[in-house]
Scaffold this motif. Sequence first.
Motif, PDB file in Angstrom:
ATOM      1  N   HIS A 128       0.811  -1.219   0.000  1.00 27.84           N
ATOM      2  CA  HIS A 128       0.000   0.000   0.000  1.00 27.84           C
ATOM      3  C   HIS A 128       0.846   1.270   0.000  1.00 27.84           C
ATOM      4  O   HIS A 128       0.479   2.266  -0.638  1.00 27.84           O
ATOM      5  CB  HIS A 128      -0.910   0.033   1.243  1.00 27.84           C
ATOM      6  CG  HIS A 128      -1.927  -1.053   1.292  1.00 27.84           C
ATOM      7  ND1 HIS A 128      -2.982  -1.131   0.415  1.00 27.84           N
ATOM      8  CD2 HIS A 128      -2.051  -2.116   2.125  1.00 27.84           C
ATOM      9  CE1 HIS A 128      -3.719  -2.183   0.699  1.00 27.84           C
ATOM     10  NE2 HIS A 128      -3.171  -2.801   1.734  1.00 27.84           N
ATOM     11  N   ASP A 129       1.949   1.239   0.753  1.00 28.35           N
ATOM     12  CA  ASP A 129       2.709   2.461   1.015  1.00 28.35           C
ATOM     13  C   ASP A 129       4.172   2.261   0.639  1.00 28.35           C
ATOM     14  O   ASP A 129       4.866   1.420   1.219  1.00 28.35           O
ATOM     15  CB  ASP A 129       2.586   2.827   2.504  1.00 28.35           C
ATOM     16  CG  ASP A 129       3.110   4.210   2.829  1.00 28.35           C
ATOM     17  OD1 ASP A 129       3.906   4.745   2.045  1.00 28.35           O
ATOM     18  OD2 ASP A 129       2.714   4.757   3.882  1.00 28.35           O
ATOM     19  N   ALA A 130       4.632   3.039  -0.320  1.00 24.87           N
ATOM     20  CA  ALA A 130       6.012   2.902  -0.803  1.00 24.87           C
ATOM     21  C   ALA A 130       7.039   3.349   0.218  1.00 24.87           C
ATOM     22  O   ALA A 130       8.230   3.050   0.087  1.00 24.87           O
ATOM     23  CB  ALA A 130       6.184   3.709  -2.090  1.00 24.87           C
ATOM     24  N   THR A 131       6.624   4.078   1.237  1.00 30.79           N
ATOM     25  CA  THR A 131       7.564   4.599   2.236  1.00 30.79           C
ATOM     26  C   THR A 131       7.815   3.610   3.366  1.00 30.79           C
ATOM     27  O   THR A 131       8.669   3.858   4.211  1.00 30.79           O
ATOM     28  CB  THR A 131       7.046   5.920   2.843  1.00 30.79           C
ATOM     29  OG1 THR A 131       5.827   5.652   3.567  1.00 30.79           O
ATOM     30  CG2 THR A 131       6.775   6.938   1.754  1.00 30.79           C
ATOM     31  N   VAL A 132       7.078   2.495   3.412  1.00 28.11           N
ATOM     32  CA  VAL A 132       7.197   1.556   4.523  1.00 28.11           C
ATOM     33  C   VAL A 132       8.606   0.997   4.629  1.00 28.11           C
ATOM     34  O   VAL A 132       9.186   0.928   5.718  1.00 28.11           O
ATOM     35  CB  VAL A 132       6.178   0.398   4.372  1.00 28.11           C
ATOM     36  CG1 VAL A 132       6.513  -0.742   5.339  1.00 28.11           C
ATOM     37  CG2 VAL A 132       4.773   0.910   4.628  1.00 28.11           C
ATOM     38  N   ALA A 133       9.190   0.600   3.498  1.00 29.79           N
ATOM     39  CA  ALA A 133      10.523  -0.010   3.518  1.00 29.79           C
ATOM     40  C   ALA A 133      11.577   0.943   4.074  1.00 29.79           C
ATOM     41  O   ALA A 133      12.404   0.573   4.903  1.00 29.79           O
ATOM     42  CB  ALA A 133      10.909  -0.456   2.107  1.00 29.79           C
ATOM     43  N   GLN A 134      11.546   2.210   3.641  1.00 27.81           N
ATOM     44  CA  GLN A 134      12.559   3.166   4.095  1.00 27.81           C
ATOM     45  C   GLN A 134      12.309   3.632   5.523  1.00 27.81           C
ATOM     46  O   GLN A 134      13.238   4.000   6.239  1.00 27.81           O
ATOM     47  CB  GLN A 134      12.589   4.373   3.153  1.00 27.81           C
ATOM     48  CG  GLN A 134      11.320   5.212   3.146  1.00 27.81           C
ATOM     49  CD  GLN A 134      11.266   6.196   1.987  1.00 27.81           C
ATOM     50  OE1 GLN A 134      11.309   5.810   0.827  1.00 27.81           O
ATOM     51  NE2 GLN A 134      11.165   7.469   2.310  1.00 27.81           N
ATOM     52  N   ASP A 135      11.044   3.593   5.969  1.00 28.87           N
ATOM     53  CA  ASP A 135      10.725   4.055   7.317  1.00 28.87           C
ATOM     54  C   ASP A 135      10.976   2.997   8.391  1.00 28.87           C
ATOM     55  O   ASP A 135      10.909   3.296   9.577  1.00 28.87           O
ATOM     56  CB  ASP A 135       9.255   4.497   7.387  1.00 28.87           C
ATOM     57  CG  ASP A 135       9.004   5.801   6.638  1.00 28.87           C
ATOM     58  OD1 ASP A 135       9.995   6.480   6.308  1.00 28.87           O
ATOM     59  OD2 ASP A 135       7.831   6.126   6.378  1.00 28.87           O
ATOM     60  N   HIS A 193       5.323   9.964  -0.447  1.00 30.37           N
ATOM     61  CA  HIS A 193       5.407  11.252   0.249  1.00 30.37           C
ATOM     62  C   HIS A 193       6.320  12.234  -0.472  1.00 30.37           C
ATOM     63  O   HIS A 193       6.479  13.369  -0.029  1.00 30.37           O
ATOM     64  CB  HIS A 193       5.888  11.043   1.693  1.00 30.37           C
ATOM     65  CG  HIS A 193       4.947  10.221   2.511  1.00 30.37           C
ATOM     66  ND1 HIS A 193       5.323   9.576   3.672  1.00 30.37           N
ATOM     67  CD2 HIS A 193       3.628   9.930   2.340  1.00 30.37           C
ATOM     68  CE1 HIS A 193       4.299   8.919   4.173  1.00 30.37           C
ATOM     69  NE2 HIS A 193       3.263   9.120   3.371  1.00 30.37           N
ATOM     70  N   SER A 194       6.939  11.787  -1.556  1.00 34.67           N
ATOM     71  CA  SER A 194       7.777  12.674  -2.362  1.00 34.67           C
ATOM     72  C   SER A 194       7.208  12.738  -3.780  1.00 34.67           C
ATOM     73  O   SER A 194       6.598  11.779  -4.262  1.00 34.67           O
ATOM     74  CB  SER A 194       9.225  12.185  -2.387  1.00 34.67           C
ATOM     75  OG  SER A 194       9.304  10.854  -2.856  1.00 34.67           O
TER      76      SER A 194
END
Length: 292
Positions: A82-89, A250-251
């Motif tokens: 769902h969220d592409a930022t999960v891996a980096q966060d 988010h970017s």
Amino acid sequence: NNGKSTEMKPFSNTSTTLGALVSLVAVVRGLKKKTLSRSGAVAACCVGFLLVGSGLRGFVLLMFYQIASSATKYKKSLKEAHDATVAQDSTRGAPQVLACSVLAVITSLVHVNNVGEEKAISYKDDWLAAALTCSIVAHHSTCLADTLASELGILSKVPPVLIITPWKRIPPGTNGGVTLWGTFVSCIGGAFMGVGTALMDHLGGITPVQPLKLLLLGAICGFIGSLIDSILGATLQITYQDPDTKMIHHSYKKSFKQISGMNVLTNVQVNFVSVCFTMALGGMLFGPMIFD
């Protein structure tokens, strides 16, 4: 003992040694499990040492990191869909660590300098000590509530709504999105921090231990903190969606579609601001209402 801790004086030989050992173990574990980056490890080591050195209640933030790390890892692959930022966060750097700790460290050091050792919460007996302690509980409760709402709320089977337009369904992972499940776990997270504080008070010989009041304070601060975080996220933090993959970002990229918010605050800044507000409310409003 006038309600004061009988087990550990601030920055005594015992508390200093314990703070150093605990922070070192936590950092090594975080690096091994890749929940901390190198900068995050340095920040976490300093935070852990100062908080545990201030008193046993410092262990509550370590409880937060343990629960938060477990929640971040839970069903990670499903959340990544769902969220592409999960891996980096999932790996916390220094900004993420400090956003969820620096105010607690400052408040704890103010307590050490102006009050001394930890003591039972009583606004009638010592307003400053009680307000500082309730602010710290509010801090921990908000941080864990926000983490659980984000990490577990995204797994809700019911699509979230935008908190400022509750009639509008939005994709999971959108900043400012809320669900009943996410709100529930935010309250539970806050309550955990209240109970954790009561446990440390018991172990430290502080009397009276007030577990139900601390649980209530934690749950309320968790709920309010998560609410403030969601409002800020919906209005001042931008969210994009890739129209092809339907994933949240988010970017900005040229093909992405903006679905909520304005590009004013980052996620770390939203967390920091929501913690500031809830600490003030916890120490000066909710604390006096619950404890006196």
